[in-house]
Design an enzyme around this catalytic site. Structure first.
Site, mmCIF file in Angstrom:
data_model
loop_
_atom_site.group_PDB
_atom_site.id
_atom_site.type_symbol
_atom_site.label_atom_id
_atom_site.label_comp_id
_atom_site.label_asym_id
_atom_site.label_seq_id
_atom_site.Cartn_x
_atom_site.Cartn_y
_atom_site.Cartn_z
ATOM 1 N N TYR A 26 0.820 -1.217 0.000
ATOM 2 C CA TYR A 26 0.000 0.000 0.000
ATOM 3 C C TYR A 26 0.856 1.271 0.000
ATOM 4 O O TYR A 26 0.350 2.362 -0.232
ATOM 5 C CB TYR A 26 -0.951 0.026 1.199
ATOM 6 C CG TYR A 26 -2.016 -1.050 1.164
ATOM 7 C CD1 TYR A 26 -2.362 -1.671 -0.019
ATOM 8 C CD2 TYR A 26 -2.688 -1.436 2.315
ATOM 9 C CE1 TYR A 26 -3.330 -2.662 -0.068
ATOM 10 C CE2 TYR A 26 -3.673 -2.428 2.280
ATOM 11 C CZ TYR A 26 -3.976 -3.034 1.080
ATOM 12 O OH TYR A 26 -4.943 -4.004 1.044
ATOM 13 N N LYS A 62 3.770 -15.228 1.947
ATOM 14 C CA LYS A 62 3.784 -16.120 0.784
ATOM 15 C C LYS A 62 5.250 -16.325 0.413
ATOM 16 O O LYS A 62 5.707 -15.894 -0.657
ATOM 17 C CB LYS A 62 2.996 -15.493 -0.368
ATOM 18 C CG LYS A 62 1.494 -15.488 -0.159
ATOM 19 C CD LYS A 62 0.849 -16.841 -0.411
ATOM 20 C CE LYS A 62 0.773 -17.145 -1.890
ATOM 21 N NZ LYS A 62 0.250 -18.514 -2.130
ATOM 22 N N ASP A 111 -2.499 -17.962 2.075
ATOM 23 C CA ASP A 111 -3.710 -18.560 1.492
ATOM 24 C C ASP A 111 -4.204 -19.724 2.350
ATOM 25 O O ASP A 111 -5.417 -19.898 2.551
ATOM 26 C CB ASP A 111 -3.479 -18.994 0.029
ATOM 27 C CG ASP A 111 -2.199 -19.785 -0.162
ATOM 28 O OD1 ASP A 111 -1.326 -19.744 0.733
ATOM 29 O OD2 ASP A 111 -2.063 -20.462 -1.196
ATOM 30 N N ASP A 117 -4.978 -7.019 5.932
ATOM 31 C CA ASP A 117 -6.230 -6.347 5.581
ATOM 32 C C ASP A 117 -7.305 -7.400 5.325
ATOM 33 O O ASP A 117 -8.425 -7.335 5.853
ATOM 34 C CB ASP A 117 -5.959 -5.503 4.311
ATOM 35 C CG ASP A 117 -7.068 -4.516 4.022
ATOM 36 O OD1 ASP A 117 -8.042 -4.484 4.781
ATOM 37 O OD2 ASP A 117 -6.953 -3.789 3.016
ATOM 38 N N ASP A 143 -10.334 -8.958 8.161
ATOM 39 C CA ASP A 143 -11.764 -8.839 7.839
ATOM 40 C C ASP A 143 -12.430 -10.216 7.883
ATOM 41 O O ASP A 143 -13.547 -10.363 8.370
ATOM 42 C CB ASP A 143 -11.956 -8.247 6.437
ATOM 43 C CG ASP A 143 -12.109 -6.732 6.486
ATOM 44 O OD1 ASP A 143 -11.927 -6.149 7.576
ATOM 45 O OD2 ASP A 143 -12.398 -6.134 5.436
#
Ligand code: NAD
Length: 369
Positions: free
Chosen positions: A145, A196, A229, A253, A257
């Site tokens: 970001y 990852k 993942d 992020d 959530d």
């Protein structure tokens, strides 16, 4: 009564339901001031759309400096349709980004707790979520970001190319890893670090640096690594295997959530954003509910104030050295839920529907008990 010390708290109610839910926190602060030997010194100011309407900017320098000087900032929520078409730099949400960035709030803590009284609000089976208590620590000021280069540029053949850059340095990873290990020591002593590393060099670095901090400073905490993942799947399959999850800005992020939704209600979810500790052990911090300004219910007395009240409880615990008071406030919230009091968003048959104001008063009555 002997007053212990002044603790500066800046209240930034913001827009929509923000002022309604922060108002309930104000009542709790006043209760602590009048009934206990505490002396919270509060200041309150405009942020977001409300600040734009008054000053033409979502946060003034004056408010920003007040935030710098406070021990904790409690923010309601910002934004709403009235300000949707403003230039990007004037949008209410810019105030949040500025506060997070300039206060260097690099660690975002989002607990996902499934209250036993509300287990049916989750979309997962009760046995999978009942008693769930996990903490997601998301790196907040680095990664994709913020990385450069970024942008959209024309390339050959009339095509365009969008670029964002995912970067992390060793020290950025180390400081957020320390926050996660410290938290785990006060909880169930386990950290799951997600990245990852199978396909991203920055992920490989993340894994190595977390490993290093663990080996040198937190050997007593159990550490496991998980690909992000897989973590997304495990959160749905068996979320109770986790204690503290630490991960980067982008994965955090999404995973936070997802974890939040395991608990079923947006109106109950608090968050904390923390900066580095100074030599006196103090740090900059901001506490806010996970939900937004809910313009659809603003001004109707329907907002659930619990997420903001639990955010204040996190401020007591992490910034104000008042762990006992934080435990008491958490317990008061539990008691009120046990009594069957519900705002509309969490109402179900057999319970009693109450307004924002009544919910706040009931929590104070439980503190009193
Ligand atoms: P939202 O969280 O405001 O609302 C989503 C839904 O949940 C709505 O139906 C709302 O009524 C309900 N809800 C949210 N909080 C509640 C509470 N405490 N009690 C009862 N019901 C509650 O998300 P949105 O509708 O996508 O966004 C509305 C505005 O808020 C937008 O302008 C958005 O940009 C802004 N926003 C701000 C923040 C923030 O300030 N941190 C976060 C998210 C969204």
């Amino acid at each position: 009564m002997i007053k212990v010390k002044n603790r500066k708290i800046l209240l930034l109610p913001g827009d929509g339901i923000g002022p309604e839910v922060v108002s309930e926190v104000k009542k709790i602060i006043n209760w602590f001031n009048s009934k206990r030997s505490l002396d919270f010194e509060t200041d309150e100011d405009l942020v977001g759309g409300a600040a734009y309407d008054e000053h033409g900017t979502p946060i003034t320098d004056e408010v920003f400096y007040k935030a710098l000087e406070s021990e904790a900032v409690i923010l309601g929520a910002v934004g709403g349709p009235k300000w949707d078409n403003l230039d990007f730099s004037k949008k209410p949400e810019r105030a949040l980004l500025k506060l997070r960035k300039e206060l260097k709030l690099f660690a975002n803590l989002r607990p996902a707790i499934c209250f036993k009284q509300l287990v049916d609000a989750s979309s997962l089976k009760p046995e999978i979520v009942s008693g769930l208590d996990i903490m997601i620590v998301r790196e907040l000021t680095g990664g994709i970001y913020f990385g450069e280069p970024r942008g959209i540029k024309p390339i050959d053949n009339g095509e365009r190319k969008g670029v964002n850059t995912h970067t992390y340095t060793s020290s950025e990873i180390a400081r957020v890893a320390r926050v996660a290990f410290d938290l785990a020591k006060k909880r169930n002593n386990k950290v799951t670090s997600c990245e990852k590393s199978n396909v991203m060099e920055a992920g490989q670095l993340w894994r190595e640096e977390v490993e290093e901090i663990h080996k040198n400073e937190f050997k007593e905490v159990k550490l496991e690594h998980m690909l992000a993942d897989n973590c997304a799947m495990q959160l749905l399959r068996n979320p109770k295997q986790f204690d503290v999850i630490v991960t980067d800005n982008l994965f955090g992020d999404i995973l936070s959530d997802e974890a939040a939704m395991l608990t079923g209600s947006l109106g109950l979810l608090p968050s904390a954003s923390l900066g580095a500790k100074d030599k006196n052990g103090k740090m900059r911090s901001m506490y806010e509910p996970v939900h937004g300004s809910a313009p659809d219910i603003a001004g109707k007395g329907l907002a659930n104030p619990i997420a903001t009240i639990l955010s204040f409880s996190m401020a007591l615990r992490y910034s104000l050295d008042l762990v006992k008071e934080a435990d008491e406030l958490d317990k008061a919230v539990q008691n009120v839920l046990d009594m069957g009091l519900r705002t509309k968003d969490i109402f179900s048959k057999g319970n009693k529907e109450v307004s924002t104001n009544t919910m706040g008063d009931a929590i104070i009555a439980q503190l009193q008990n």
